[in-house]
Design an enzyme around this catalytic site. Structure first.
Site, PDB file in Angstrom:
ATOM      1  N   ASN A  13     -14.492  43.130  -1.606  1.00 35.27           N
ATOM      2  CA  ASN A  13     -13.692  42.184  -0.996  1.00 35.27           C
ATOM      3  C   ASN A  13     -14.330  41.082  -1.274  1.00 35.27           C
ATOM      4  O   ASN A  13     -15.206  40.451  -0.722  1.00 35.27           O
ATOM      5  CB  ASN A  13     -13.282  42.450   0.354  1.00 35.27           C
ATOM      6  CG  ASN A  13     -12.450  41.430   0.731  1.00 35.27           C
ATOM      7  OD1 ASN A  13     -11.966  40.552   0.153  1.00 35.27           O
ATOM      8  ND2 ASN A  13     -12.309  41.340   2.196  1.00 35.27           N
ATOM      9  N   TRP A  14     -13.789  40.160  -2.430  1.00 36.27           N
ATOM     10  CA  TRP A  14     -14.644  38.798  -2.669  1.00 36.27           C
ATOM     11  C   TRP A  14     -14.230  37.715  -1.821  1.00 36.27           C
ATOM     12  O   TRP A  14     -14.688  36.813  -1.470  1.00 36.27           O
ATOM     13  CB  TRP A  14     -14.263  38.509  -4.087  1.00 36.27           C
ATOM     14  CG  TRP A  14     -14.951  38.968  -5.180  1.00 36.27           C
ATOM     15  CD1 TRP A  14     -16.072  39.900  -4.947  1.00 36.27           C
ATOM     16  CD2 TRP A  14     -14.583  39.091  -6.583  1.00 36.27           C
ATOM     17  NE1 TRP A  14     -16.567  40.561  -6.297  1.00 36.27           N
ATOM     18  CE2 TRP A  14     -15.426  39.589  -7.144  1.00 36.27           C
ATOM     19  CE3 TRP A  14     -13.797  38.201  -7.226  1.00 36.27           C
ATOM     20  CZ2 TRP A  14     -15.861  40.012  -8.454  1.00 36.27           C
ATOM     21  CZ3 TRP A  14     -13.910  38.504  -8.703  1.00 36.27           C
ATOM     22  CH2 TRP A  14     -14.776  39.434  -9.430  1.00 36.27           C
ATOM     23  N   LYS A  15     -13.153  38.014  -0.820  1.00 33.22           N
ATOM     24  CA  LYS A  15     -12.740  36.995   0.199  1.00 33.22           C
ATOM     25  C   LYS A  15     -12.430  35.536  -0.555  1.00 33.22           C
ATOM     26  O   LYS A  15     -11.998  35.580  -1.702  1.00 33.22           O
ATOM     27  CB  LYS A  15     -13.622  36.768   1.481  1.00 33.22           C
ATOM     28  CG  LYS A  15     -13.940  38.175   1.838  1.00 33.22           C
ATOM     29  CD  LYS A  15     -14.574  38.123   3.326  1.00 33.22           C
ATOM     30  CE  LYS A  15     -14.878  39.529   3.571  1.00 33.22           C
ATOM     31  NZ  LYS A  15     -15.659  39.587   5.042  1.00 33.22           N
ATOM     32  N   HIS A  99      -6.464  43.109   6.476  1.00 30.44           N
ATOM     33  CA  HIS A  99      -7.778  42.526   6.719  1.00 30.44           C
ATOM     34  C   HIS A  99      -8.101  41.827   8.098  1.00 30.44           C
ATOM     35  O   HIS A  99      -7.294  41.163   8.416  1.00 30.44           O
ATOM     36  CB  HIS A  99      -8.490  41.909   5.512  1.00 30.44           C
ATOM     37  CG  HIS A  99     -10.183  41.658   5.865  1.00 30.44           C
ATOM     38  ND1 HIS A  99     -10.725  40.568   6.435  1.00 30.44           N
ATOM     39  CD2 HIS A  99     -11.025  42.488   5.218  1.00 30.44           C
ATOM     40  CE1 HIS A  99     -12.007  40.961   6.569  1.00 30.44           C
ATOM     41  NE2 HIS A  99     -12.168  41.925   5.540  1.00 30.44           N
ATOM     42  N   GLU A 101      -9.847  39.521   9.087  1.00 32.79           N
ATOM     43  CA  GLU A 101      -9.800  38.088   8.797  1.00 32.79           C
ATOM     44  C   GLU A 101      -8.283  37.460   8.831  1.00 32.79           C
ATOM     45  O   GLU A 101      -7.796  36.371   9.121  1.00 32.79           O
ATOM     46  CB  GLU A 101     -10.540  37.488   7.537  1.00 32.79           C
ATOM     47  CG  GLU A 101     -12.118  37.556   8.102  1.00 32.79           C
ATOM     48  CD  GLU A 101     -13.061  37.680   6.454  1.00 32.79           C
ATOM     49  OE1 GLU A 101     -12.439  37.695   5.404  1.00 32.79           O
ATOM     50  OE2 GLU A 101     -13.981  38.370   6.891  1.00 32.79           O
ATOM     51  N   GLU A 171     -13.025  48.903   9.516  1.00 37.10           N
ATOM     52  CA  GLU A 171     -13.869  47.601   9.480  1.00 37.10           C
ATOM     53  C   GLU A 171     -14.006  47.355  10.950  1.00 37.10           C
ATOM     54  O   GLU A 171     -13.135  46.575  11.351  1.00 37.10           O
ATOM     55  CB  GLU A 171     -13.476  46.798   8.655  1.00 37.10           C
ATOM     56  CG  GLU A 171     -13.206  47.042   6.989  1.00 37.10           C
ATOM     57  CD  GLU A 171     -13.330  45.935   6.280  1.00 37.10           C
ATOM     58  OE1 GLU A 171     -14.158  45.998   5.246  1.00 37.10           O
ATOM     59  OE2 GLU A 171     -12.551  44.591   6.170  1.00 37.10           O
ATOM     60  N   GLY A 177     -19.641  40.336   8.165  1.00 35.66           N
ATOM     61  CA  GLY A 177     -20.205  39.160   8.168  1.00 35.66           C
ATOM     62  C   GLY A 177     -21.234  38.752   9.026  1.00 35.66           C
ATOM     63  O   GLY A 177     -21.769  37.699   9.147  1.00 35.66           O
ATOM     64  N   SER A 217     -20.895  44.668   6.848  1.00 33.55           N
ATOM     65  CA  SER A 217     -22.056  44.394   6.568  1.00 33.55           C
ATOM     66  C   SER A 217     -22.927  45.891   5.605  1.00 33.55           C
ATOM     67  O   SER A 217     -24.093  45.957   5.938  1.00 33.55           O
ATOM     68  CB  SER A 217     -23.196  44.083   7.845  1.00 33.55           C
ATOM     69  OG  SER A 217     -22.390  42.757   8.312  1.00 33.55           O
ATOM     70  N   GLY A 238     -18.092  43.085   1.805  1.00 34.56           N
ATOM     71  CA  GLY A 238     -17.856  41.727   1.425  1.00 34.56           C
ATOM     72  C   GLY A 238     -19.090  40.863   0.744  1.00 34.56           C
ATOM     73  O   GLY A 238     -19.370  40.722  -0.373  1.00 34.56           O
ATOM     74  N   GLY A 239     -20.069  40.674   1.648  1.00 29.91           N
ATOM     75  CA  GLY A 239     -21.101  39.827   1.048  1.00 29.91           C
ATOM     76  C   GLY A 239     -22.003  40.070  -0.046  1.00 29.91           C
ATOM     77  O   GLY A 239     -22.327  39.547  -1.023  1.00 29.91           O
TER      78      GLY A 239
END
Ligand code: 13P
Length: 255
Positions: A13-15, A99, A101, A171, A177, A217, A238-239
């Site tokens: 997920n590049w966000k 998601h 976010e 999640e 994150g 993470s 993500g990251g």
């Protein structure tokens, strides 16, 4: 993971990261690192304006490109939104919905998650449906109730047949994150709770065939331990999905 029963899916997920040029560069770099790693599906979900460039760069590879959200209306006065048909028209097969976010910053509720999911399924897309508890809920010992309720509300009205096109991403919000990862045991336990709830709605066969990813993470260091667990059928990353070598190491862990 349990490849005998269900497909393992490693998704990035590049966000809100990567311009089209950056996405192209990333795909070119990651492609040789994941080539031939066919024991899992590999997907990157990209910002709307980056999807086309990423899809072109990924053409002919084992990498698929998805979106990070979709609106539930077919068209109309929804400034800033994108419909499922629009995504389908450019060849998008996967979409992340719900998601944390989106839930946290953009007022997404289980009701709108459910509507978006139905719209995406009706358009013939595959959905990565995200859910998970916040820290206070875990500390209060109500994680199972929270994820159970989210699972039921988010899947309301979705048929057993449509479940073939749903991937659930567990999640825990406190792990996203933050560098805090759920332990493999916590991830396994909660993914199993979600599977049980899916079984209570659709029966055991559907539940056993449903891919349930862990996200929060996940990285090149902890992926192997998490993916060893029977009920953890992949990752939503993500990251570490922004760094070709780190993402490829997670794909390797799934082989
Ligand atoms: P991180 O891997 O950066 O914690 O993000 C997880 C996530 O939100 C994937 O959807």
């Amino acid at each position: 993971m349990n490849p005998a029963k269900r497909r393992t899916v490693i998704a990035g997920n590049w966000k809100m990261n990567f311009t089209p040029a950056e996405a192209k560069k990333f795909i070119k770099a990651v492609t040789p690192l994941v080539a031939g790693k066919d024991n899992c599906d590999i997907i990157f979900c990209a910002p709307y304006v980056t999807i086309d460039a990423a899809m072109k760069a990924a053409k002919g590879t084992n990498i698929k490109i998805g979106a990070e959200n979709v609106h539930f209306a077919p068209k109309g006065a929804y400034t800033g939104e994108v419909s499922a048909d629009m995504l389908k028209a450019i060849g998008v097969e996967y979409v992340i919905i719900g998601h944390s976010e989106r839930r946290q910053y953009f007022g997404e509720t289980d009701e709108t998650v459910n509507l978006r999911t139905k719209a995406a399924l009706e358009a013939g897309m595959k959905v990565i449906l995200c859910l998970g508890e916040v820290k206070e809920q875990r500390l209060a010992g109500i994680t199972d109730e929270v994820v159970g309720m989210q699972t039921k509300l988010d899947l309301a009205g979705i048929t057993a047949e449509q479940m073939k096109n749903i991937i659930i991403a567990y999640e825990p919000v406190w792990a996203i994150g933050t560098g805090l990862t759920a332990t493999p045991e916590q991830a396994e336990e909660t993914c199993a709770v979600i599977r049980k709830v899916v079984a209570s709605i659709y029966g055991k066969e559907v539940a056993e065939a449903t891919t349930i990813q862990y996200g929060g993470s996940m990285n090149d260091k902890n992926a192997a331990e998490l993916l060893k667990k029977d009920d953890v059928d992949g990752g939503l990353i993500g990251g570490a999905s922004l760094v070709p070598e780190k993402f490829a190491a997670i794909v390797d862990a799934a082989q």
